[in-house]
Design a protein around this motif. Sequence first.
Motif, PDB file in Angstrom:
ATOM      1  N   ALA A 179       5.260   8.095   0.094  1.00  0.00           N
ATOM      2  CA  ALA A 179       5.724   8.886  -1.049  1.00  0.00           C
ATOM      3  C   ALA A 179       5.196  10.298  -0.909  1.00  0.00           C
ATOM      4  CB  ALA A 179       5.255   8.266  -2.362  1.00  0.00           C
ATOM      5  N   PHE A 180       5.972  11.256  -1.441  1.00  0.00           N
ATOM      6  CA  PHE A 180       5.564  12.654  -1.455  1.00  0.00           C
ATOM      7  C   PHE A 180       5.157  13.029  -2.874  1.00  0.00           C
ATOM      8  CE2 PHE A 180       8.653  13.653   2.246  1.00  0.00           C
ATOM      9  CZ  PHE A 180       7.713  13.179   3.153  1.00  0.00           C
ATOM     10  N   LEU A 181       3.980  13.604  -2.998  1.00  0.00           N
ATOM     11  CA  LEU A 181       3.508  14.076  -4.298  1.00  0.00           C
ATOM     12  C   LEU A 181       4.341  15.279  -4.721  1.00  0.00           C
ATOM     13  CD1 LEU A 181       1.230  13.644  -6.417  1.00  0.00           C
ATOM     14  CD2 LEU A 181      -0.068  15.377  -5.174  1.00  0.00           C
ATOM     15  N   GLN A 182       4.866  15.260  -5.947  1.00  0.00           N
ATOM     16  CA  GLN A 182       5.724  16.337  -6.427  1.00  0.00           C
ATOM     17  C   GLN A 182       5.062  17.200  -7.485  1.00  0.00           C
ATOM     18  OE1 GLN A 182       9.346  13.939  -7.357  1.00  0.00           O
ATOM     19  NE2 GLN A 182      10.282  15.131  -5.728  1.00  0.00           N
ATOM     20  N   SER A 183       3.914  16.817  -7.959  1.00  0.00           N
ATOM     21  CA  SER A 183       3.182  17.624  -8.932  1.00  0.00           C
ATOM     22  C   SER A 183       1.702  17.522  -8.631  1.00  0.00           C
ATOM     23  CB  SER A 183       3.461  17.149 -10.358  1.00  0.00           C
ATOM     24  OG  SER A 183       2.624  17.833 -11.278  1.00  0.00           O
ATOM     25  N   SER A 184       1.033  18.666  -8.606  1.00  0.00           N
ATOM     26  CA  SER A 184      -0.409  18.687  -8.354  1.00  0.00           C
ATOM     27  C   SER A 184      -1.220  18.819  -9.630  1.00  0.00           C
ATOM     28  CB  SER A 184      -0.746  19.844  -7.403  1.00  0.00           C
ATOM     29  OG  SER A 184      -0.063  19.709  -6.183  1.00  0.00           O
ATOM     30  N   ASP A 185      -0.558  18.696 -10.770  1.00  0.00           N
ATOM     31  CA  ASP A 185      -1.238  18.816 -12.056  1.00  0.00           C
ATOM     32  C   ASP A 185      -1.775  17.451 -12.466  1.00  0.00           C
ATOM     33  OD1 ASP A 185      -2.203  19.474 -14.509  1.00  0.00           O
ATOM     34  OD2 ASP A 185      -0.247  19.757 -15.471  1.00  0.00           O
ATOM     35  N   PHE A 186      -3.068  17.242 -12.287  1.00  0.00           N
ATOM     36  CA  PHE A 186      -3.697  15.979 -12.640  1.00  0.00           C
ATOM     37  C   PHE A 186      -4.547  16.117 -13.904  1.00  0.00           C
ATOM     38  CE2 PHE A 186      -3.712  14.197  -8.043  1.00  0.00           C
ATOM     39  CZ  PHE A 186      -2.347  13.978  -8.164  1.00  0.00           C
ATOM     40  N   SER A 187      -4.185  17.096 -14.740  1.00  0.00           N
ATOM     41  CA  SER A 187      -4.998  17.348 -15.934  1.00  0.00           C
ATOM     42  C   SER A 187      -4.973  16.166 -16.893  1.00  0.00           C
ATOM     43  CB  SER A 187      -4.492  18.610 -16.648  1.00  0.00           C
ATOM     44  OG  SER A 187      -3.113  18.474 -16.992  1.00  0.00           O
ATOM     45  N   GLN A 188      -3.872  15.383 -16.866  1.00  0.00           N
ATOM     46  CA  GLN A 188      -3.759  14.248 -17.774  1.00  0.00           C
ATOM     47  C   GLN A 188      -4.127  12.928 -17.098  1.00  0.00           C
ATOM     48  OE1 GLN A 188      -3.103  14.925 -20.961  1.00  0.00           O
ATOM     49  NE2 GLN A 188      -2.923  17.087 -20.379  1.00  0.00           N
ATOM     50  N   VAL A 189      -4.568  12.999 -15.850  1.00  0.00           N
ATOM     51  CA  VAL A 189      -4.864  11.794 -15.084  1.00  0.00           C
ATOM     52  C   VAL A 189      -6.366  11.622 -14.949  1.00  0.00           C
ATOM     53  CG1 VAL A 189      -4.551  10.618 -12.870  1.00  0.00           C
ATOM     54  CG2 VAL A 189      -2.701  12.014 -13.808  1.00  0.00           C
ATOM     55  N   LYS A 190      -6.852  10.445 -15.269  1.00  0.00           N
ATOM     56  CA  LYS A 190      -8.269  10.140 -15.099  1.00  0.00           C
ATOM     57  C   LYS A 190      -8.452   9.447 -13.753  1.00  0.00           C
ATOM     58  CE  LYS A 190      -9.263   9.688 -20.049  1.00  0.00           C
ATOM     59  NZ  LYS A 190      -9.776   8.796 -21.114  1.00  0.00           N
ATOM     60  N   ILE A 216       2.395   9.933 -12.902  1.00  0.00           N
ATOM     61  CA  ILE A 216       2.361  10.648 -11.631  1.00  0.00           C
ATOM     62  C   ILE A 216       3.783  10.919 -11.147  1.00  0.00           C
ATOM     63  CG2 ILE A 216       2.245   8.494 -10.318  1.00  0.00           C
ATOM     64  CD1 ILE A 216       0.593  11.818  -9.374  1.00  0.00           C
ATOM     65  N   GLN A 217       4.018  12.128 -10.668  1.00  0.00           N
ATOM     66  CA  GLN A 217       5.330  12.511 -10.161  1.00  0.00           C
ATOM     67  C   GLN A 217       5.308  12.445  -8.639  1.00  0.00           C
ATOM     68  OE1 GLN A 217       6.905  16.158 -11.819  1.00  0.00           O
ATOM     69  NE2 GLN A 217       5.779  15.866 -13.722  1.00  0.00           N
ATOM     70  N   ALA A 218       6.007  11.450  -8.097  1.00  0.00           N
ATOM     71  CA  ALA A 218       6.048  11.261  -6.650  1.00  0.00           C
ATOM     72  C   ALA A 218       7.419  10.742  -6.251  1.00  0.00           C
ATOM     73  CB  ALA A 218       4.965  10.292  -6.203  1.00  0.00           C
ATOM     74  N   LYS A 219       7.880  11.166  -5.096  1.00  0.00           N
ATOM     75  CA  LYS A 219       9.161  10.713  -4.553  1.00  0.00           C
ATOM     76  C   LYS A 219       8.886   9.655  -3.500  1.00  0.00           C
ATOM     77  CE  LYS A 219      13.411  12.255  -2.262  1.00  0.00           C
ATOM     78  NZ  LYS A 219      14.267  11.589  -3.256  1.00  0.00           N
ATOM     79  N   ILE A 220       9.298   8.431  -3.766  1.00  0.00           N
ATOM     80  CA  ILE A 220       9.077   7.322  -2.839  1.00  0.00           C
ATOM     81  C   ILE A 220      10.229   7.279  -1.840  1.00  0.00           C
ATOM     82  CG2 ILE A 220       8.753   4.832  -2.654  1.00  0.00           C
ATOM     83  CD1 ILE A 220       7.626   4.935  -5.512  1.00  0.00           C
ATOM     84  N   LEU A 221       9.892   7.130  -0.580  1.00  0.00           N
ATOM     85  CA  LEU A 221      10.880   7.217   0.486  1.00  0.00           C
ATOM     86  C   LEU A 221      11.350   5.825   0.888  1.00  0.00           C
ATOM     87  CD1 LEU A 221       9.107   9.904   2.707  1.00  0.00           C
ATOM     88  CD2 LEU A 221      10.664  10.249   0.792  1.00  0.00           C
ATOM     89  N   ALA A 265       0.849  -1.198   0.000  1.00  0.00           N
ATOM     90  CA  ALA A 265       0.000   0.000   0.000  1.00  0.00           C
ATOM     91  C   ALA A 265       0.877   1.237   0.000  1.00  0.00           C
ATOM     92  CB  ALA A 265      -0.935   0.006   1.210  1.00  0.00           C
ATOM     93  N   MET A 266       0.402   2.300  -0.644  1.00  0.00           N
ATOM     94  CA  MET A 266       1.181   3.537  -0.752  1.00  0.00           C
ATOM     95  C   MET A 266       0.487   4.667  -0.001  1.00  0.00           C
ATOM     96  SD  MET A 266       3.973   4.792  -1.858  1.00  0.00           S
ATOM     97  CE  MET A 266       4.545   3.752  -3.209  1.00  0.00           C
TER      98      MET A 266
END
Length: 259
Positions: free
Chosen positions: A216-227, A180-185, A28-29
């Motif tokens: 993980a930390f979300l690095q971009s809040s632009d979800f325009s291309q994500v359904k 999705i742009q996220a940094k996994i720790l 789980a993330m």
Amino acid sequence: MAAPRLPVASWGRRFCASAPSPWRLFGAMCLLRLPRITQNLEKEEEEMAALMAQIELERSHYSDHEIRRLEEEEQLRRRKESAYDDEEAVGKTVLLAQDLEDKWEQKLLRFEAAPRVTDADRNNNRTSLDRKLDSNLMLLVKQKIGSQELWLLPQAEWQPGETLRSTAERAMATFLGNDIQAKILGNAPYGIYKYKFPKAIRTENNVGAKVFFFKAFLQSSDFSQVKLKEDYLWVTKDELGDYLKSEYLKKVNRFLLDL
């Protein structure tokens, strides 16, 4: 008395012929959107900040602009005393430090800070990332577990050949897509939640499930291309209790920090 030695051939049978685990494994993330603005200061914090600013001001040196202003003030004072006219300055436009300060002051008066409380806050829109700007937000999704639909962190069942981290990454990608742009720790899980299946469906080889949590930390809040799926939420730590079951919530709270 020493234990009898096993033949070498039996070692392989002993360690390789391992029985399948009766526990189903899940990754789980915990995907967090970090704060975008600082939190409001408490009264004591404001007083301490004001004290430190005053101490810093008293111990600081003049800046280049302040030195320039002092020099210009001294030059003007001498000209007034001596009634001296600088012939070279006639016809020239001179921008004094005071002129600059007046210009900056007008610019500051036109500046309007963005609001700390957004429309999403006022409407309590928990599907929006544009809310609770001074707090962490965590992604929850509604998933079907058995015959129930539960709010959980995005999770997926482990497949042979995967690491648990890659399973958690797959769970996140299943919901948000591969872009999705996220940094996994790290590679190790931050927590684990274990539960047994109901007795009606529990068997010797299917006892229950173990869920390994990654962060993980979300690095971009632009979800325009994500359904995105319909059933998802971005919630604060204090709001988790509205959606997660108590035992699951306890395990999640153990590795959550307020940043």
